[in-house]
Design an enzyme around this catalytic site. Structure first.
Site, mmCIF file in Angstrom:
data_model
loop_
_atom_site.group_PDB
_atom_site.id
_atom_site.type_symbol
_atom_site.label_atom_id
_atom_site.label_comp_id
_atom_site.label_asym_id
_atom_site.label_seq_id
_atom_site.Cartn_x
_atom_site.Cartn_y
_atom_site.Cartn_z
ATOM 1 N N CYS A 41 0.840 -1.222 0.000
ATOM 2 C CA CYS A 41 0.000 0.000 0.000
ATOM 3 C C CYS A 41 0.865 1.259 0.000
ATOM 4 O O CYS A 41 1.553 1.554 0.981
ATOM 5 C CB CYS A 41 -0.919 -0.039 1.226
ATOM 6 S SG CYS A 41 -1.714 1.524 1.616
ATOM 7 N N CYS A 44 0.034 3.842 2.659
ATOM 8 C CA CYS A 44 0.546 3.383 3.953
ATOM 9 C C CYS A 44 1.986 3.824 4.147
ATOM 10 O O CYS A 44 2.412 4.183 5.254
ATOM 11 C CB CYS A 44 0.460 1.863 4.055
ATOM 12 S SG CYS A 44 -1.220 1.198 3.995
#
Length: 290
Positions: A41, A44
């Site tokens: 991600c 993230c």
């Protein structure tokens, strides 16, 4: 700062086996920020350095718990982390706040600020205990210190105004109220305090209630004594008696104090919690006005 060889005590990797201990139980002591993330991600990767930096900076005022959703699907499902990153704040065993997606550092700080006790909040709590003990002067000093150190804390401002009122420093109360932001100035507790201040000031140098009643018996048109008597009644908690005196004053002398009797009644009615009582007196007032 932590290093790879010396992990931070404020940051922990959690999974199903240690979530109860590291998140739920610890949240009864400090806020726990749970970051549901995944290695693939990209958002993230933007958020993780921010929350890691803040965990180190705050030095234990909150715990950062990281959950790799790829390895902990049931845990992610249990807490409805359907996308990553998802961040949830736990306090006293429950989720109390959350946000999704990468956020600027300022936004993350704001979320944390809602749940981390600041030094000004600690001073505020101590001042509250001092007020209960009757040490109002010390409480005012602490709250003034807290206000200087954290001028963006509205709770400190409100408590300082209340402590100044309890001290009897009404001039400082008026100055502090006038300096409030507009939205805080309109708060019900400030409106109620301003209304009470109106009567406290009027009663401050007035004779005792019995003396005022004697003066009114001698001269029922003594408007100043009647208004002062109403003010003393408000201060003593005799609200409806005060309304009666002000209504009488309205009927006898509407010009006194720039329509002070009507304004005084309105100030009292704003703070009456019982709608039936307030309605009765509003109708009585309206009948005099008409």
């Amino acid at each position: 700062m932590s290093t790879d060889n010396q992990p931070s005590t404020y940051i922990v990797d959690v999974n199903e086996s240690n979530f109860e201990d590291e998140v739920v139980k610890k949240s009864f002591t400090v806020p726990v920020m749970v970051d549901f993330w995944a290695p693939w991600c990209n958002p993230c990767k933007t958020l993780m350095p921010i929350v890691t930096k803040l965990a180190e900076e705050f030095g234990g005022k909150f715990i950062l718990a990281k959950v790799n959703v790829d390895d902990n699907q049931p845990l992610a499902g249990k807490y409805n982390a359907r996308s990553v990153p998802t961040v949830k704040i736990f306090r006293n065993g429950e989720v109390v706040d959350e946000f999704m997606g990468a956020q600027p550092e300022g936004n993350v700080r704001k979320v944390l600020g809602n749940h981390i006790e600041s030094e000004s909040d600690k001073l505020r709590a101590k001042a509250g205990e001092l007020v209960k003990q009757g040490n109002v002067d010390e409480a005012v000093t602490l709250l003034q210190q807290a206000n200087q150190e954290d001028p963006d804390n509205p709770g400190v401002r409100m408590d300082l105004i209340g402590a100044l009122f309890a001290k009897g420093d009404y001039e400082s109360v008026e100055q502090a109220v006038a300096a409030l932001p507009v939205n805080e100035r309109e708060a019900p507790e400030i409106k109620e305090l301003e209304n009470r201040l109106l009567f406290v000031k009027a009663a401050a140098d007035a004779p005792l209630a019995d003396e005022l009643m004697t003066l009114i018996e001698k001269d029922p048109n003594d408007s100043a004594s009647r208004y002062r008597l109403a003010a003393r009644m408000v201060v003593d908690g005799e609200t409806e008696s005060a309304l009666g005196e002000l209504l009488n004053l309205m009927m006898r002398d509407r010009e006194y104090g720039d329509d002070g009797a009507r304004k005084g009644m309105l100030a009292i009615l704003e703070s009456i919690q019982d709608p039936a009582v307030a309605g009765t007196w509003r109708r009585k007032m309206a009948s005099v006005i008409l």
